[in-house]
Design a protein around this motif. Structure first.
Motif, PDB file in Angstrom:
ATOM      1  N   MET A 157      47.219  15.229  40.634  1.00 18.41           N
ATOM      2  CA  MET A 157      47.274  15.400  39.314  1.00 18.41           C
ATOM      3  C   MET A 157      48.346  16.726  38.901  1.00 18.41           C
ATOM      4  O   MET A 157      48.610  17.659  39.848  1.00 18.41           O
ATOM      5  CB  MET A 157      46.042  16.214  38.639  1.00 18.41           C
ATOM      6  N   LEU A 158      49.122  16.619  38.035  1.00 21.58           N
ATOM      7  CA  LEU A 158      50.075  17.552  37.819  1.00 21.58           C
ATOM      8  C   LEU A 158      49.858  18.378  36.417  1.00 21.58           C
ATOM      9  O   LEU A 158      49.511  17.618  35.334  1.00 21.58           O
ATOM     10  CB  LEU A 158      51.448  16.726  37.789  1.00 21.58           C
ATOM     11  N   GLN A 159      50.325  19.627  36.281  1.00 21.89           N
ATOM     12  CA  GLN A 159      50.065  20.220  35.119  1.00 21.89           C
ATOM     13  C   GLN A 159      51.441  21.432  35.053  1.00 21.89           C
ATOM     14  O   GLN A 159      51.639  21.880  36.238  1.00 21.89           O
ATOM     15  CB  GLN A 159      48.693  21.028  35.155  1.00 21.89           C
ATOM     16  N   LEU A 160      51.916  21.886  34.009  1.00 20.33           N
ATOM     17  CA  LEU A 160      52.797  22.782  33.717  1.00 20.33           C
ATOM     18  C   LEU A 160      51.970  24.003  33.708  1.00 20.33           C
ATOM     19  O   LEU A 160      50.753  24.415  33.221  1.00 20.33           O
ATOM     20  CB  LEU A 160      53.394  22.729  32.210  1.00 20.33           C
ATOM     21  N   THR A 161      52.675  25.057  34.402  1.00 17.08           N
ATOM     22  CA  THR A 161      52.033  26.290  34.475  1.00 17.08           C
ATOM     23  C   THR A 161      52.336  27.187  33.384  1.00 17.08           C
ATOM     24  O   THR A 161      53.009  26.582  32.693  1.00 17.08           O
ATOM     25  CB  THR A 161      52.297  27.151  35.879  1.00 17.08           C
ATOM     26  N   LYS A 162      51.691  28.298  33.286  1.00 21.51           N
ATOM     27  CA  LYS A 162      52.030  29.197  31.873  1.00 21.51           C
ATOM     28  C   LYS A 162      53.532  29.301  32.127  1.00 21.51           C
ATOM     29  O   LYS A 162      54.162  29.204  31.122  1.00 21.51           O
ATOM     30  CB  LYS A 162      51.106  30.264  32.037  1.00 21.51           C
ATOM     31  N   LYS A 163      54.009  29.917  33.290  1.00 20.14           N
ATOM     32  CA  LYS A 163      55.403  30.115  33.561  1.00 20.14           C
ATOM     33  C   LYS A 163      56.211  28.906  33.298  1.00 20.14           C
ATOM     34  O   LYS A 163      57.155  29.090  32.458  1.00 20.14           O
ATOM     35  CB  LYS A 163      55.465  30.497  35.129  1.00 20.14           C
ATOM     36  N   GLY A 164      55.715  27.589  33.564  1.00 26.21           N
ATOM     37  CA  GLY A 164      56.465  26.535  33.117  1.00 26.21           C
ATOM     38  C   GLY A 164      56.381  26.374  31.674  1.00 26.21           C
ATOM     39  O   GLY A 164      57.854  26.039  31.254  1.00 26.21           O
ATOM     40  N   ARG A 165      55.627  26.389  31.048  1.00 24.73           N
ATOM     41  CA  ARG A 165      55.616  26.079  29.559  1.00 24.73           C
ATOM     42  C   ARG A 165      56.420  27.262  29.068  1.00 24.73           C
ATOM     43  O   ARG A 165      57.068  26.817  28.180  1.00 24.73           O
ATOM     44  CB  ARG A 165      54.106  26.251  29.207  1.00 24.73           C
ATOM     45  N   ASP A 166      56.407  28.281  29.233  1.00 25.48           N
ATOM     46  CA  ASP A 166      57.207  29.392  28.783  1.00 25.48           C
ATOM     47  C   ASP A 166      58.758  29.195  28.795  1.00 25.48           C
ATOM     48  O   ASP A 166      59.601  29.258  28.072  1.00 25.48           O
ATOM     49  CB  ASP A 166      56.767  30.790  29.331  1.00 25.48           C
ATOM     50  N   ALA A 167      58.940  28.790  30.248  1.00 25.95           N
ATOM     51  CA  ALA A 167      60.281  28.556  30.669  1.00 25.95           C
ATOM     52  C   ALA A 167      61.005  27.246  29.839  1.00 25.95           C
ATOM     53  O   ALA A 167      61.948  27.292  29.675  1.00 25.95           O
ATOM     54  CB  ALA A 167      60.400  28.076  32.134  1.00 25.95           C
ATOM     55  N   PHE A 168      59.879  26.286  29.629  1.00 26.65           N
ATOM     56  CA  PHE A 168      60.399  25.186  28.797  1.00 26.65           C
ATOM     57  C   PHE A 168      60.731  25.459  27.343  1.00 26.65           C
ATOM     58  O   PHE A 168      61.715  24.880  26.667  1.00 26.65           O
ATOM     59  CB  PHE A 168      59.496  24.030  28.851  1.00 26.65           C
ATOM     60  N   MET A 169      59.758  26.494  26.899  1.00 23.54           N
ATOM     61  CA  MET A 169      59.985  26.838  25.340  1.00 23.54           C
ATOM     62  C   MET A 169      61.248  27.395  25.247  1.00 23.54           C
ATOM     63  O   MET A 169      61.951  27.518  24.295  1.00 23.54           O
ATOM     64  CB  MET A 169      58.678  27.835  25.064  1.00 23.54           C
ATOM     65  N   GLU A 170      61.473  28.450  26.207  1.00 22.62           N
ATOM     66  CA  GLU A 170      62.775  29.163  26.272  1.00 22.62           C
ATOM     67  C   GLU A 170      64.106  28.488  26.622  1.00 22.62           C
ATOM     68  O   GLU A 170      65.209  28.624  25.572  1.00 22.62           O
ATOM     69  CB  GLU A 170      62.700  30.198  27.523  1.00 22.62           C
ATOM     70  N   TYR A 171      63.823  27.324  27.148  1.00 22.49           N
ATOM     71  CA  TYR A 171      65.032  26.566  27.261  1.00 22.49           C
ATOM     72  C   TYR A 171      65.370  25.683  25.960  1.00 22.49           C
ATOM     73  O   TYR A 171      66.416  25.435  25.728  1.00 22.49           O
ATOM     74  CB  TYR A 171      64.529  25.371  28.318  1.00 22.49           C
ATOM     75  N   ARG A 172      64.236  25.274  25.423  1.00 20.61           N
ATOM     76  CA  ARG A 172      64.390  24.696  24.064  1.00 20.61           C
ATOM     77  C   ARG A 172      64.929  25.467  22.992  1.00 20.61           C
ATOM     78  O   ARG A 172      65.901  25.126  22.243  1.00 20.61           O
ATOM     79  CB  ARG A 172      63.196  24.015  23.355  1.00 20.61           C
ATOM     80  N   GLU A 204      57.698  22.555  41.495  1.00 20.12           N
ATOM     81  CA  GLU A 204      56.469  23.511  42.153  1.00 20.12           C
ATOM     82  C   GLU A 204      57.122  24.734  42.990  1.00 20.12           C
ATOM     83  O   GLU A 204      56.270  25.688  42.582  1.00 20.12           O
ATOM     84  CB  GLU A 204      55.836  22.669  43.152  1.00 20.12           C
ATOM     85  N   LYS A 205      58.218  24.723  43.516  1.00 21.66           N
ATOM     86  CA  LYS A 205      58.599  25.912  44.414  1.00 21.66           C
ATOM     87  C   LYS A 205      59.043  26.969  43.327  1.00 21.66           C
ATOM     88  O   LYS A 205      58.799  28.149  43.613  1.00 21.66           O
ATOM     89  CB  LYS A 205      59.813  25.503  44.963  1.00 21.66           C
ATOM     90  N   ALA A 206      59.460  26.601  42.039  1.00 21.68           N
ATOM     91  CA  ALA A 206      59.700  27.764  41.062  1.00 21.68           C
ATOM     92  C   ALA A 206      58.478  27.895  40.267  1.00 21.68           C
ATOM     93  O   ALA A 206      58.587  28.806  39.271  1.00 21.68           O
ATOM     94  CB  ALA A 206      60.863  26.731  39.960  1.00 21.68           C
ATOM     95  N   GLU A 207      57.388  27.419  40.522  1.00 22.28           N
ATOM     96  CA  GLU A 207      56.099  27.634  39.944  1.00 22.28           C
ATOM     97  C   GLU A 207      55.858  27.167  38.719  1.00 22.28           C
ATOM     98  O   GLU A 207      55.389  27.981  37.722  1.00 22.28           O
ATOM     99  CB  GLU A 207      55.624  29.169  40.152  1.00 22.28           C
ATOM    100  N   TYR A 208      56.746  26.147  38.188  1.00 20.03           N
ATOM    101  CA  TYR A 208      56.667  25.689  36.810  1.00 20.03           C
ATOM    102  C   TYR A 208      55.639  24.448  36.619  1.00 20.03           C
ATOM    103  O   TYR A 208      55.001  24.352  35.733  1.00 20.03           O
ATOM    104  CB  TYR A 208      58.007  24.973  36.765  1.00 20.03           C
ATOM    105  N   VAL A 209      55.338  23.831  37.804  1.00 19.02           N
ATOM    106  CA  VAL A 209      54.406  22.962  37.824  1.00 19.02           C
ATOM    107  C   VAL A 209      53.320  23.302  39.113  1.00 19.02           C
ATOM    108  O   VAL A 209      53.584  23.736  40.126  1.00 19.02           O
ATOM    109  CB  VAL A 209      54.911  21.642  38.265  1.00 19.02           C
ATOM    110  N   TYR A 210      52.027  23.060  38.574  1.00 24.63           N
ATOM    111  CA  TYR A 210      51.030  22.922  39.445  1.00 24.63           C
ATOM    112  C   TYR A 210      50.556  21.833  40.192  1.00 24.63           C
ATOM    113  O   TYR A 210      50.336  20.756  39.088  1.00 24.63           O
ATOM    114  CB  TYR A 210      49.593  23.763  38.768  1.00 24.63           C
ATOM    115  N   ILE A 211      50.594  21.433  41.425  1.00 20.55           N
ATOM    116  CA  ILE A 211      50.117  20.227  41.683  1.00 20.55           C
ATOM    117  C   ILE A 211      48.759  20.143  42.218  1.00 20.55           C
ATOM    118  O   ILE A 211      48.315  21.107  43.324  1.00 20.55           O
ATOM    119  CB  ILE A 211      51.034  19.740  42.988  1.00 20.55           C
TER     120      ILE A 211
END
Lengths: 198, 107
Positions: free
Chosen positions: B80-95, B61-68
């Motif tokens: 409720m938990l959700q990946l933010t746009k930044k989180g989704r992009d970061a995960f795609m980049e990681y993959r 959450e601190k890294a703004e990857y997850v919205y709580i």
């Protein structure tokens, strides 16, 4: 390593977790057992109990599955799949009601079991349902119910209902075993702890 | 080419260490395949304990990857938990980076 495949598997695992509770299997078990008892005893009360069986997955999901498993909103692709599931479920309920009306109508040749047609319909509807929700045991129940229809059509009562009773008991046993496993695997969470989640 | 520059361009150096930790990777992957999920669902899917999940979620959450999102279901508080746009992009980049790292490994 295939990251694409892994994510698909993960999504499928999350989706299928909701079918581990055994309620669908219990529903088909109840439907077949009540149908058999209805035919053997000629008591119309059991026909209503067949319809009442539909409440099992609805109430079970609400009061047993979700409190233990939590809530999830699937991605739009899967949500579309869920909408298709609701559509097929409505069609299945309409067919069940039609069967019920036909059964109580006593109008020959509509009453009783029109074997080949009904068998085909059951495999088709449950096969579609199994495909859309990606839960293949439903096709097995479709095949079981179709077999019952064929035997019922050829040998009549009591052979048909007895086979239905055996298949229904098998489905109910599978459902209850799955439910017990589910309850053991997912006990009720600590509500107080969950309330303090970040 | 200087060795430092070569190392910087290597995909292994581009791996997001915040996501790379196994527990957080599991959280990110499980949230990636759904639109949103509650705390209990994620606990069940990842197999993490309450404390562990809370701690890792705070970091994400601190890294703004997850919205709580805190809400009420009936009278009970619900997370409720959700990946933010930044989180989704970061995960795609990681993959993408991980795939490249494995592809570049010698046979």
């Amino acid at each position: 390593m295939n990251p694409e495949l892994d994510l698909k598997e993960l999504e499928k695992k999350a989706w299928l977790t909701y079918f581990q509770d055994g309620f669908w299997d219990i529903l088909f078990g109840i439907m077949m057992i009540m149908g058999a008892i209805r035919a053997l005893t000629d008591n119309i009360l059991f026909t209503f109990l067949i319809l009442g069986g539909v409440l099992v997955p609805i109430l079970g999901k609400k009061y047993i599955t979700i409190p233990r498993l939590g809530r999830v909103r699937f991605n739009p692709d899967l949500r579309f799949q869920k909408k298709k599931l609701v559509f097929v479920f409505i069609v299945a309920i309409m067919i069940t009601i039609s069967f019920f009306l036909i059964a109580i109508s006593n109008v020959e040749p509509l009453s009783g079991h029109a074997s080949p047609f009904m068998a085909l319909l059951l495999v088709l509807v449950l096969g579609m349902l199994a495909y859309f929700i990606d839960y293949w045991p439903l096709l097995l129940y479709g095949l079981m119910m179709a077999t019952i229809e064929v035997f019922w059509g050829i040998y009549g009562v009591p052979t048909g209902p007895v086979i239905e009773l055996v298949f229904g008991s098998t489905a109910l046993f599978i459902g209850i075993t799955m439910m017990i496993r589910f309850l053991r695997k997912y006990p009720l969470p600590n509500e107080e702890e969950l309330a303090n989640a970040p | 080419m200087p060795p430092e520059k070569k190392a910087k361009e290597s995909p292994i150096m581009e791996i997001d260490k915040l996501i790379h930790e196994p527990a957080r990777l599991s959280i990110m992957a499980n949230l990636y395949v759904v639109e949103s999920a509650d705390f209990l669902f994620l606990m069940r899917q990842t197999g993490l304990t309450f404390g562990n999940l809370s701690s890792h979620l705070s970091k994400l959450e601190k890294a703004e990857y997850v919205y709580i999102k805190k809400e009420f279901v009936g009278k009970k508080p619900h997370t409720m938990l959700q990946l933010t746009k930044k989180g989704r992009d970061a995960f795609m980049e990681y993959r993408k980076n991980m795939k490249q790292v494995f592809e570049e490994l010698p046979e």
